[in-house]
Write an enzyme that holds these catalytic residues in place. Sequence first.
Site, PDB file in Angstrom:
ATOM      1  N   GLY A  47       7.602   1.272   4.795  1.00 12.59           N
ATOM      2  CA  GLY A  47       6.431   2.138   4.783  1.00 12.59           C
ATOM      3  C   GLY A  47       5.376   1.694   3.792  1.00 12.59           C
ATOM      4  O   GLY A  47       4.507   2.482   3.405  1.00 12.59           O
ATOM      5  N   LEU A  48       5.424   0.411   3.389  1.00 11.16           N
ATOM      6  CA  LEU A  48       4.505  -0.115   2.375  1.00 11.16           C
ATOM      7  C   LEU A  48       3.570  -1.187   2.929  1.00 11.16           C
ATOM      8  O   LEU A  48       2.853  -1.844   2.173  1.00 11.16           O
ATOM      9  CB  LEU A  48       5.302  -0.685   1.201  1.00 11.16           C
ATOM     10  CG  LEU A  48       6.202   0.309   0.464  1.00 11.16           C
ATOM     11  CD1 LEU A  48       7.073  -0.415  -0.567  1.00 11.16           C
ATOM     12  CD2 LEU A  48       5.381   1.398  -0.213  1.00 11.16           C
ATOM     13  N   ALA A  49       3.583  -1.389   4.249  1.00 13.54           N
ATOM     14  CA  ALA A  49       2.696  -2.349   4.930  1.00 13.54           C
ATOM     15  C   ALA A  49       2.916  -3.783   4.467  1.00 13.54           C
ATOM     16  O   ALA A  49       1.975  -4.573   4.436  1.00 13.54           O
ATOM     17  CB  ALA A  49       1.226  -1.956   4.776  1.00 13.54           C
ATOM     18  N   GLY A  50       4.157  -4.121   4.123  1.00 14.25           N
ATOM     19  CA  GLY A  50       4.436  -5.482   3.698  1.00 14.25           C
ATOM     20  C   GLY A  50       4.117  -6.496   4.783  1.00 14.25           C
ATOM     21  O   GLY A  50       3.457  -7.502   4.536  1.00 14.25           O
ATOM     22  N   GLY A  51       4.578  -6.245   6.002  1.00 16.64           N
ATOM     23  CA  GLY A  51       4.303  -7.146   7.110  1.00 16.64           C
ATOM     24  C   GLY A  51       2.831  -7.202   7.462  1.00 16.64           C
ATOM     25  O   GLY A  51       2.275  -8.280   7.711  1.00 16.64           O
ATOM     26  N   SER A  52       2.181  -6.052   7.474  1.00 19.09           N
ATOM     27  CA  SER A  52       0.749  -6.000   7.786  1.00 19.09           C
ATOM     28  C   SER A  52      -0.061  -6.767   6.750  1.00 19.09           C
ATOM     29  O   SER A  52      -1.027  -7.461   7.085  1.00 19.09           O
ATOM     30  CB  SER A  52       0.270  -4.549   7.852  1.00 19.09           C
ATOM     31  OG  SER A  52       0.878  -3.868   8.933  1.00 19.09           O
ATOM     32  N   LYS A 105       0.849  -1.196   0.000  1.00 19.65           N
ATOM     33  CA  LYS A 105       0.000   0.000   0.000  1.00 19.65           C
ATOM     34  C   LYS A 105       0.882   1.243   0.000  1.00 19.65           C
ATOM     35  O   LYS A 105       2.058   1.218   0.389  1.00 19.65           O
ATOM     36  CB  LYS A 105      -0.946   0.013   1.207  1.00 19.65           C
ATOM     37  CG  LYS A 105      -0.258   0.132   2.572  1.00 19.65           C
ATOM     38  CD  LYS A 105       0.097   1.565   2.998  1.00 19.65           C
ATOM     39  CE  LYS A 105       0.888   1.561   4.280  1.00 19.65           C
ATOM     40  NZ  LYS A 105       1.490   2.891   4.577  1.00 19.65           N
ATOM     41  N   ASP A 123      -2.051  -1.184  10.440  1.00 17.57           N
ATOM     42  CA  ASP A 123      -2.422  -1.232   9.022  1.00 17.57           C
ATOM     43  C   ASP A 123      -3.107  -2.539   8.627  1.00 17.57           C
ATOM     44  O   ASP A 123      -3.591  -2.672   7.508  1.00 17.57           O
ATOM     45  CB  ASP A 123      -1.186  -1.046   8.133  1.00 17.57           C
ATOM     46  CG  ASP A 123      -0.658   0.382   8.143  1.00 17.57           C
ATOM     47  OD1 ASP A 123      -1.435   1.294   8.490  1.00 17.57           O
ATOM     48  OD2 ASP A 123       0.521   0.571   7.804  1.00 17.57           O
ATOM     49  N   PRO A 131       9.677  -4.525  -0.214  1.00 19.95           N
ATOM     50  CA  PRO A 131      10.804  -4.252   0.690  1.00 19.95           C
ATOM     51  C   PRO A 131      10.364  -4.238   2.151  1.00 19.95           C
ATOM     52  O   PRO A 131       9.240  -3.852   2.483  1.00 19.95           O
ATOM     53  CB  PRO A 131      11.290  -2.869   0.251  1.00 19.95           C
ATOM     54  CG  PRO A 131      10.791  -2.703  -1.135  1.00 19.95           C
ATOM     55  CD  PRO A 131       9.501  -3.460  -1.213  1.00 19.95           C
ATOM     56  N   VAL A 132      11.272  -4.658   3.020  1.00 20.03           N
ATOM     57  CA  VAL A 132      10.998  -4.719   4.459  1.00 20.03           C
ATOM     58  C   VAL A 132      11.288  -3.363   5.097  1.00 20.03           C
ATOM     59  O   VAL A 132      12.201  -2.643   4.678  1.00 20.03           O
ATOM     60  CB  VAL A 132      11.878  -5.816   5.108  1.00 20.03           C
ATOM     61  CG1 VAL A 132      11.683  -5.851   6.615  1.00 20.03           C
ATOM     62  CG2 VAL A 132      11.557  -7.179   4.488  1.00 20.03           C
TER      63      VAL A 132
END
Length: 293
Positions: free
Chosen positions: A107-112, A20, A145, A103-104
């Site tokens: 700020g792109l909510a990868g983990g969320s 996101k 998120d 990317p980890v």
Amino acid sequence: MLSKDTIITGKRAISRSYAKINLTLDVLKKREDGYHEIKMIMQTVSLFDLIILDITESGISIATNLRYLPNNDRNIAYKAADAFFRESGIRGGAKIMIHKNIPVAAGLAGGSGNCAAVLSAMNMLYNNPFTDDELMRIGSSLGADVPYCFSGGTQLAEGIGEILSPLPSIPDAYILLVKPPVNISTGSIYGEIDNALLQIRPDTDAMIDALSKKDIHAVSDNLCNVMESVTEKMHPMIGGIKKKMIMNGALGAVMSGSGPTVFGIFDDFIKAKKSADSFSLQFKDVFLTRTLN
């Protein structure tokens, strides 16, 4: 709730977990419980992680394509599976493989997104013990998120991120993501914001109006993130990336989340591709994506 992005075959679920961006992000105040009240507009883009989840008899295992990611209870995907079993009372297990493209700490909510995908996939594999609202509640306890990541699209998020309002979808556009080689602690940025004098804040109503009118130029003109001024002081290259994107033809550019990823909005593929190629000479994490609704 992610079902359209999940394939179920027997005891296996294969899910896409999308990134996101923040079209706007405003931090309103710090609450007594330590969380911050926010008001932000989020948008899904086409960059995604791939998650393969298999039901097992017991235990939770995590594997990823990145050696430095934790494969234990420090991984939010593990926490999602653990919360599912704990809240449902189901006795079972899960084997989770995550192929990371997002990317980890970017700020792109990868983990969320991974967390939401695991909760949704497990709910389907275990015959839907939870309603959508119950899954959202579990997800919100794991990350601000996460509730948004269940449905994605164009949404206004308020409270600590759990109060969601769907918005008119953004016009189709190319989104260039560039993450400089630094990692950001969201907690440290929030700590700095508490003491910062924020002079520029998003005009959320103007952004919603631009979305309603399907005006990609007005959307681009109203991009704003209050965290950017704080993160940019620590990492001035963020400002340099923004300026270069604009010079390369982006209609607008801004940092996403707590950073450090900067995204630019393009309405011309050739300009977007040339810009991506240019940034790829300097940075490893460069992705040319599309808006998704």
